[in-house]
Design a protein around this motif. Structure first.
Motif, PDB file in Angstrom:
ATOM      1  N   MET A  15       0.840  -1.190   0.000  1.00  0.00           N
ATOM      2  CA  MET A  15       0.000   0.000   0.000  1.00  0.00           C
ATOM      3  C   MET A  15       0.882   1.249   0.000  1.00  0.00           C
ATOM      4  N   LEU A  16       0.395   2.296  -0.625  1.00  0.00           N
ATOM      5  CA  LEU A  16       1.136   3.546  -0.705  1.00  0.00           C
ATOM      6  C   LEU A  16       0.220   4.679  -0.251  1.00  0.00           C
ATOM      7  N   THR A  43       0.159   8.732   0.014  1.00  0.00           N
ATOM      8  CA  THR A  43       0.791  10.026  -0.238  1.00  0.00           C
ATOM      9  C   THR A  43       0.518  10.928   0.970  1.00  0.00           C
ATOM     10  N   ALA A  75       6.891   7.642  -9.554  1.00  0.00           N
ATOM     11  CA  ALA A  75       6.172   6.481 -10.076  1.00  0.00           C
ATOM     12  C   ALA A  75       7.136   5.463 -10.681  1.00  0.00           C
ATOM     13  N   LEU A  98       0.791  -3.424  -6.319  1.00  0.00           N
ATOM     14  CA  LEU A  98       0.243  -2.322  -5.536  1.00  0.00           C
ATOM     15  C   LEU A  98      -1.227  -2.635  -5.314  1.00  0.00           C
ATOM     16  N   LEU A 154      -3.779   2.308  -3.353  1.00  0.00           N
ATOM     17  CA  LEU A 154      -3.166   3.626  -3.444  1.00  0.00           C
ATOM     18  C   LEU A 154      -4.063   4.607  -2.707  1.00  0.00           C
ATOM     19  N   ASN A 212      -4.584   8.271  -2.238  1.00  0.00           N
ATOM     20  CA  ASN A 212      -4.285   9.632  -2.679  1.00  0.00           C
ATOM     21  C   ASN A 212      -4.732  10.585  -1.568  1.00  0.00           C
ATOM     22  N   THR A 255      -1.353   8.551 -10.325  1.00  0.00           N
ATOM     23  CA  THR A 255      -2.265   7.416 -10.478  1.00  0.00           C
ATOM     24  C   THR A 255      -2.189   6.850 -11.887  1.00  0.00           C
ATOM     25  N   VAL A 297       0.943   4.705 -12.349  1.00  0.00           N
ATOM     26  CA  VAL A 297       1.004   3.410 -11.656  1.00  0.00           C
ATOM     27  C   VAL A 297      -0.195   2.519 -11.988  1.00  0.00           C
ATOM     28  N   LEU A 311      -1.289  -1.389 -10.863  1.00  0.00           N
ATOM     29  CA  LEU A 311      -2.550  -1.696 -10.191  1.00  0.00           C
ATOM     30  C   LEU A 311      -3.329  -2.764 -10.952  1.00  0.00           C
ATOM     31  N   ILE A 324      -8.190   2.447  -5.252  1.00  0.00           N
ATOM     32  CA  ILE A 324      -7.667   3.802  -5.235  1.00  0.00           C
ATOM     33  C   ILE A 324      -8.593   4.613  -4.341  1.00  0.00           C
TER      34      ILE A 324
END
Length: 318
Positions: A30-31, A33, A96, A106, A109, A111, A143, A146, A150, A163
């Motif tokens: 997981m990422l 931001t 990215a 991933l 994500l 955001n 997004t 990547v 995904l 997302i």
């Protein structure tokens, strides 16, 4: 958006869901931001506690590393750092590419990062309005870059990827008749006639429109896209506001970050969220009504086209 709905978001009822219900996230990447502060940091902490591999993507390396160390002390688990400045499309592209060099999947994500009410003379590296550039264009580009990872993750695992797009009540309240005022996205007379609050709300409406377009365009590729209002929270987001009266009023309406993180954590981890592709959540982890301005299909398509044009112009070196 009815008055009762708005008041319910200013003064949410007690949550009926807790992070204790999050399943084991072992094997998921997981990422987040802006994961070094505010609800992003709380989100990272909880994800680590449930065994996900988590990246904090942020602009300030020293602050991110400090947050990673502090979270490790609390959880015994260490997040990864990814350099990402959403106000600079060159940084977005580099981030990215770096992430996809380091990871083969991933799953979610978040955001989450954004700026609010900066001085009007602050612009992005490519001379966009700072709030729209950082809050809408930068996340869109990251997004987009990547998305292959995904969709590949969804295909290889046979599960939905997500997302999660952090918007704001101000996006709901942005004048529906205005939609996205494209003349205000670069500096000039049209932008200067608007105030910082208008430009912030516009960027948050942009978050919801992009989230909805992602849901429409990529549902067949295993992507779930959800937008949300996290609530009015005790974070550093309003640090640019210097009016003590305004800040005093804001302070009366703010809630702890632990509550603020609930909505995006639910969206990113719970099985039930897979039924809400293109949906909108409100505090605390409740299904909300899609704002009329954000439900406008033509507006979403127009914004997507505009964003792609800006990205293409950047990539072409113009």
């Amino acid at each position: 958006m009815g008055a009762c709905s708005v008041l319910g978001q200013f003064f949410p009822s007690k949550p009926t869901w807790s992070v204790d219900e999050i399943p084991d996230l072992t094997g998921q990447v997981m990422l987040v931001t802006g994961g070094n502060a505010g609800i992003g940091r709380e989100t990272v902490k909880v994800l680590l506690e449930h065994n996900a591999k988590v990246y904090i993507a942020g602009r300030n390396e020293s602050k991110c590393i400090e947050a990673i160390k502090d979270i490790e002390v609390q959880t015994g688990k260490r997040a990864e750092f990814l350099q990402l400045d959403l106000s600079d499309l060159a940084s977005v592209k580099k981030a990215a590419e770096e992430f996809m060099r380091r990871e083969t999947r991933l799953n979610v994500l978040f955001n989450n990062a954004g700026v609010m009410w900066p001085p009007m003379d602050m612009m992005t590296a490519q001379k966009f309005d700072l709030q729209f550039g950082t809050n809408t264009l930068g996340p869109f580009y990251f997004t987009k870059l990547v998305l292959p990872l995904l969709t590949a993750t969804a295909a290889s695992t046979g599960t939905k990827v997500r997302i999660v797009n952090t918007a704001s009540l101000t996006g709901e309240l942005h004048p529906q008749a205005d939609g996205v005022n494209y003349d205000t996205l670069f500096d000039g007379p049209a932008r200067r006639k608007k105030d910082k609050g208008y430009l912030y709300g516009q960027s948050k409406l942009g978050n919801i429109l992009v989230s909805n377009e992602l849901a429409r365009r990529y549902t067949d590729e295993g992507i779930i896209s959800i937008a949300l209002n996290p609530g009015n929270l005790r974070t550093e987001l309003a640090r640019h506001e210097k009016n003590p009266v305004k800040m005093g009023v804001i302070a009366l309406l703010r809630y702890p970050v632990q509550l603020g993180a609930l909505t995006q954590l639910w969206a990113g981890t719970m099985k039930e969220a897979e039924e809400l592709n293109g949906g909108y959540l409100i505090p605390w982890a409740r299904i909300g009504e899609m704002p009329p301005a954000a439900a406008d299909l033509a507006a979403g398509k127009a914004l997507w086209t505009w964003l792609e044009e800006q990205v293409e112009r950047f990539e072409a070196g113009n």
